[in-house]
Design an enzyme around this catalytic site. Sequence first.
Site, PDB file in Angstrom:
ATOM      1  CG  ASP A  26      -2.086   0.951   1.075  1.00 18.29           C
ATOM      2  OD1 ASP A  26      -2.382   1.369  -0.064  1.00 18.29           O
ATOM      3  OD2 ASP A  26      -2.706   1.289   2.102  1.00 18.29           O
ATOM      4  CG  HIS A  43      -0.525   2.044  -9.292  1.00 17.81           C
ATOM      5  ND1 HIS A  43      -0.672   1.755  -7.954  1.00 17.81           N
ATOM      6  CD2 HIS A  43      -1.638   2.740  -9.653  1.00 17.81           C
ATOM      7  CE1 HIS A  43      -1.829   2.259  -7.530  1.00 17.81           C
ATOM      8  NE2 HIS A  43      -2.426   2.873  -8.535  1.00 17.81           N
ATOM      9  CG  LEU A 137       9.616 -16.815  -3.908  1.00 18.77           C
ATOM     10  CD1 LEU A 137       9.608 -16.822  -2.380  1.00 18.77           C
ATOM     11  CD2 LEU A 137      10.012 -15.416  -4.402  1.00 18.77           C
TER      12      LEU A 137
END
Length: 254
Positions: A26, A43, A137
């Site tokens: 955020d 973004h 991962l």
Amino acid sequence: MSFFKSATRDVPERLPVPRHIAIIMDGNGRWAKKRFLPRVAGHVKGIESVREIVRACIERGVEYLTLFAFSSENWRRPEEEVSLLMRLFVTALQQEVDKLDRNGVRLRVIGDLSRFDARLQELIHHAEAVTAGNTRLHLTIAANYGGRWDILQAVNRLTAAASDKAGIWTETDLEPYLSTHFAPEPDLFIRTGGEQRVSNFLLWQLAYAELYFTETLWPEFGANALGLAIQSYQGRERRFGRTSEQLTDQSGNA
Ligand code: IPE
Ligand code: IPE
Ligand code: MG
């Protein structure tokens, strides 16, 4: 059937490095606003943080990283921002998948994908298929994801699969249907950007996660900031309902 330990039915082992980190990324909009840039610039910059955090997780031996990229409530944003976010998602998938694959990353996208356009859905399926054999991962992107949606879709699929057992469901019955069935429950939850709320992220799965909130905005969250979060996690006493004395007496296996 999940082979991972549940925080409510078992006592998960204590590991110095969190096995699963879940992050609410955020603060992109505020990062851009501070610089008099359009929100979308935040973004775009945020994607760099994703790259850095993926790399840092690999280096530290974190096995599962789950990132909240777009919530089921984010459709309420201005149409222009939503469509720019979708476009960014498409470009990121196109540009990053090969590199993720080369680095042994398995990519999954969780959420209600049916609301995305056909091309984006296709790219997601392609990316998941290309990386399906990787184990270094497990990177999971939550997109059009909501914790309530997740629980409900699991309930609906469970009851459809075994309608004869109505009324006696257990956690063990439900968990294989949650969208994160392939992962252990998150050990560490991080939210950047200063807000201290869960915003409908992994509601079921976060039951015993250690929560870490930082003012740092997502585009500024890098390997060092991740290190601080892990350090904070390492200082926590994870009791899973027991007393502190039980932990010191029996090395965590009471
Ligand atoms: C998080 O950053 C990214 C998404 C929700 C897509 P925000 O866009 O929420 O940034 P702020 O909270 O407005 O700063
Ligand atoms: C949560 O951030 C969702 C994502 C990061 C994808 P928001 O910025 O949408 O959350 P609220 O609205 O402030 O709770
Ligand atoms: Mg926000």
